[in-house]
Design a protein around this motif. Structure first.
Motif, short mmCIF file in Angstrom:
data_model
loop_
_atom_site.label_atom_id
_atom_site.label_comp_id
_atom_site.label_asym_id
_atom_site.label_seq_id
_atom_site.Cartn_x
_atom_site.Cartn_y
_atom_site.Cartn_z
N THR A 131 0.84 -1.20 0.00
CA THR A 131 0.00 0.00 0.00
C THR A 131 0.87 1.25 0.00
N THR A 132 0.24 2.38 -0.26
CA THR A 132 0.95 3.66 -0.21
C THR A 132 1.58 3.86 1.16
N LYS A 133 0.87 3.47 2.20
CA LYS A 133 1.39 3.60 3.56
C LYS A 133 2.66 2.77 3.73
N ASP A 134 2.65 1.54 3.20
CA ASP A 134 3.84 0.68 3.28
C ASP A 134 5.02 1.33 2.57
N LEU A 135 4.78 1.83 1.36
CA LEU A 135 5.86 2.40 0.55
C LEU A 135 6.41 3.68 1.18
N GLN A 136 5.51 4.53 1.72
CA GLN A 136 5.97 5.77 2.33
C GLN A 136 6.81 5.48 3.57
N ALA A 137 6.38 4.48 4.35
CA ALA A 137 7.16 4.11 5.54
C ALA A 137 8.54 3.59 5.15
N TRP A 138 8.60 2.84 4.06
CA TRP A 138 9.90 2.33 3.60
C TRP A 138 10.80 3.47 3.15
N LEU A 139 10.26 4.41 2.39
CA LEU A 139 11.05 5.57 1.95
C LEU A 139 11.56 6.37 3.14
N ASN A 140 10.69 6.60 4.09
CA ASN A 140 11.07 7.42 5.25
C ASN A 140 12.14 6.76 6.09
N GLY A 141 12.23 5.43 6.02
CA GLY A 141 13.20 4.72 6.83
C GLY A 141 14.50 4.39 6.12
N LEU A 142 14.71 4.93 4.94
CA LEU A 142 15.92 4.60 4.17
C LEU A 142 17.19 5.18 4.79
N GLY A 143 17.05 6.28 5.50
CA GLY A 143 18.24 6.89 6.08
C GLY A 143 19.10 7.62 5.07
N VAL A 144 18.48 8.16 4.01
CA VAL A 144 19.22 8.91 2.99
C VAL A 144 18.71 10.36 2.99
N GLY A 145 19.43 11.22 2.29
CA GLY A 145 19.04 12.61 2.20
C GLY A 145 17.84 12.82 1.29
N PRO A 146 17.35 14.07 1.22
CA PRO A 146 16.16 14.37 0.40
C PRO A 146 16.33 13.96 -1.05
N ARG A 147 17.48 14.28 -1.66
CA ARG A 147 17.67 13.94 -3.07
C ARG A 147 17.70 12.43 -3.26
N GLY A 148 18.38 11.73 -2.36
CA GLY A 148 18.43 10.28 -2.46
C GLY A 148 17.05 9.66 -2.31
N ARG A 149 16.26 10.19 -1.36
CA ARG A 149 14.92 9.66 -1.17
C ARG A 149 14.05 9.90 -2.39
N ASN A 150 14.20 11.08 -3.00
CA ASN A 150 13.42 11.37 -4.21
C ASN A 150 13.83 10.47 -5.37
N ASN A 151 15.12 10.11 -5.43
CA ASN A 151 15.56 9.18 -6.47
C ASN A 151 14.95 7.80 -6.25
N PHE A 152 14.90 7.36 -5.00
CA PHE A 152 14.24 6.08 -4.70
C PHE A 152 12.75 6.16 -5.07
N ARG A 153 12.12 7.27 -4.73
CA ARG A 153 10.70 7.43 -5.03
C ARG A 153 10.45 7.34 -6.54
N ALA A 154 11.31 7.99 -7.31
CA ALA A 154 11.13 7.97 -8.77
C ALA A 154 11.21 6.55 -9.31
N GLN A 155 12.09 5.74 -8.74
CA GLN A 155 12.21 4.37 -9.23
C GLN A 155 11.06 3.49 -8.74
N LEU A 156 10.50 3.79 -7.57
CA LEU A 156 9.31 3.07 -7.15
C LEU A 156 8.15 3.35 -8.10
N VAL A 157 7.98 4.61 -8.44
CA VAL A 157 6.93 4.97 -9.40
C VAL A 157 7.15 4.25 -10.72
N ALA A 158 8.41 4.18 -11.15
CA ALA A 158 8.74 3.53 -12.42
C ALA A 158 8.42 2.04 -12.38
N VAL A 159 8.76 1.35 -11.29
CA VAL A 159 8.53 -0.10 -11.24
C VAL A 159 7.03 -0.40 -11.12
N PHE A 160 6.28 0.45 -10.42
CA PHE A 160 4.83 0.23 -10.34
C PHE A 160 4.17 0.50 -11.70
#
Length: 396
Positions: free
Chosen positions: A162-191
Motif C-alpha cells: 500500500t501507499t502507507k507501506d511504501l511511504q514508511a519504507w522511503l522514510n526509513g531509508l536513512g538517505v538525504g532528500p535527493r536520495g529519497r526522491n531518487n528512490f521514489r522515482a524508481q518506485l513509481v517507475a517499477v509500479f
C-alpha cells in the motif's frame, strides 16, 4: 426452554419444550420433576456451548434465521462466521458506504485474473526490459542498486503493498532528500512497469503515485576559480591533463569520461561525441570543443583506444588537488563547466543540451554564480608554449 406441569387422571406430567433448527416445537414429557429439570439443564448447557439448534425463537426470528441459513449455504461458510465478518467489516466502514459498495470497489481494483508477482520478479523483469531497450550500464546498475534493495526489504507480492507501506519504507531509508526522491522515482517507475505489464489494474493510479517528495534544497555548488584550474593543469601529469581539461571545458560526467574513446574526440570537427551507450540518459549528444580545450588536447590525441585507462582517475585527480591545497568538491569539473559556460553564452537551454541535462536545472543552480571577469579568464586558460612542446615530446 420451559417446563410445563400438567395433571391427567391423578398423575402429574412435566413437559420440557424447545424449538429445533427447522422451527418445529419439540416436547419431552417426564413423570418426575427432577428428570425434567435435568433434561432442561442439559439442553441449556448445549445451548450455552453453541448448539444453535436448541434456540427458542419467535416466529419472526425463526423465519429470519431460516432465510439467513438458506442465503449463506451456497458460500460454504457458517452463519456464525458470516455474521462475525459482517460486523467487523461494518465497524471498519462506519457510515461512509455500504459493505457491498466497498466489496465492488475492492474487486474492481484487485481483479482475480491478474497474475501474482513478487517484487523481486517484477524488478528483474523491468531491469531485463531496460537492458533490452539499450539503457546505459550506469542506469541499469542504479536500478539494481535501488530497486534491488526495495525487493529485498519489501518481499512478497507487489500488488499487496500500500501507499502507507511504501511511504514508511522511503522514510526509513536513512538517505538525504535527493536520495529519497531518487528512490521514489524508481518506485513509481517499477509500479508503472507492473501496470503496463498487466500485473496491476490498468487505467488506475498505483499505490506509488501519492508518495510525497522530500523537500530538496540542494547543497552548495562547488566550483574551481580560474587560477585554481590553471595551477592544476600546469602541474598535472599527462594522465590527468586530458581528464581535467575535458571535464572543465566540456562538462562530461565522470562516468562518461571513463567510457570515452579517442575516436569520439573529433578535433578536426570541433566536437566530442557522447554516444548513447556512454551517456547517462542513453541519448547521443555532441559537445562543442572550445578553442582552449582543443589546445590542451592536441598534444595527447590518438587515433584509437580509450582516453583514460585508469578507472580511479577521479580519485587520483582529487588527491592531486588536495596535495596542492585545493579543495575538490563533488562533481567540481562538471559544475565549473556549467557555471562558466552559462556565463559565456547566457543560454541555459544550450548549456543543458551540451551537458545532457535540463535547462531548469542549469538555470536554477548556475545562474549568476561567476563574474564576467572570471568567465573570460576561464575560457582563456591556455597551455604555455613550453608545456605544449614538452607534452608532444612525452607522447612520441
Amino acid at each position: 426452554m420451559k417446563i410445563y406441569s400438567m395433571h391427567n387422571r391423578g398423575r402429574t406430567l412435566y413437559t420440557v419444550t424447545h424449538y429445533s433448527a427447522a422451527g418445529q416445537r419439540k416436547r419431552q414429557n417426564f413423570a418426575d420433576l427432577a428428570e425434567a429439570k435435568a433434561e432442561a439443564y442439559r439442553l441449556a448447557a448445549d445451548l450455552q456451548n453453541g448448539d444453535i439448534q436448541l434456540l427458542q425463537l419467535s416466529n419472526r426470528d425463526r423465519s429470519a434465521y431460516l432465510h439467513a441459513l438458506a442465503e449463506i449455504k451456497p458460500t460454504g461458510r457458517s452463519l456464525e462466521i458470516a455474521a462475525t465478518e459482517f460486523a467487523s467489516a461494518i465497524n471498519v466502514l462506519g457510515d461512509h458506504t455500504s459493505l457491498l459498495e466497498a466489496v465492488r470497489f475492492y474487486v474492481k481494483h484487485h481483479p482475480k485474473s491478474l497474475p501474482r508477482k513478487t517484487t523481486r520478479e517484477i524488478v528483474d523483469e523491468m531491469i531485463a526490459a531496460k537492458k533490452a531497450d539499450g539503457m546505459s550500464l550506469r542506469y541499469l546498475s542504479d536500478l539494481e542498486s535501488r530497486l534491488g534493495r526495495f525487493a529485498r526489504e519489501c518481499p512478497g507480492q507487489l500488488s499487496d503493498l500500500t501507499t502507507k507501506d511504501l511511504q514508511a519504507w522511503l522514510n526509513g531509508l536513512g538517505v538525504g532528500p535527493r536520495g529519497r526522491n531518487n528512490f521514489r522515482a524508481q518506485l513509481v517507475a517499477v509500479f508503472n512497469f507492473a501496470k503496463t505489464s498487466g500485473y496491476l489494474p490498468k487505467n488506475q493510479p498505483t499505490e506509488s503515485d501519492p508518495l510525497t517528495k522530500a523537500k530538496d534544497v540542494g547543497s552548495p555548488i562547488g566550483i574551481f576559480a580560474p587560477d585554481e584550474l590553471t595551477m592544476l593543469l600546469e602541474h598535472a601529469d599527462e594522465s590527468l591533463v586530458p581528464y581535467l581539461a575535458i571535464g572543465a571545458f566540456a562538462g562530461l560526467r565522470t562516468a562518461e569520461l571513463l567510457r570515452l574513446n579517442w575516436p569520439e574526440i573529433k578535433l578536426a570537427q570541433s566536437y566530442i561525441e557522447v554516444t548513447a551507450g556512454n551517456a547517462k540518459t542513453a541519448q547521443r549528444r555532441l559537445v562543442p570543443i572550445q578553442p582552449n580545450l582543443a589546445l590542451w588536447l592536441q598534444p595527447y590525441a590518438k587515433t584509437s583506444g580509450p582516453v583514460f585507462c585508469l578507472s580511479t582517475i577521479n580519485q587520483k585527480a582529487a588527491a592531486f588537488a588536495r596535495r596542492h591545497g585545493i579543495v575538490w568538491p563533488q562533481n567540481v569539473l562538471r559544475h565549473s563547466f556549467a557555471s562558466y559556460r552559462l556565463g559565456q553564452c547566457k543560454n541555459a537551454a544550450e548549456v543543458a543540451l551540451e551537458m545532457g541535462n535540463s535547462a531548469r536545472m542549469v538555470f536554477q543552480h548556475y545562474r549568476e554564480l561567476v563574474t564576467p571577469a572570471d568567465v573570460e579568464k576561464w575560457w582563456n586558460t591556455l597551455p604555455s608554449a613550453s608545456e605544449n612542446a614538452d607534452s608532444k615530446k612525452a607522447v612520441r
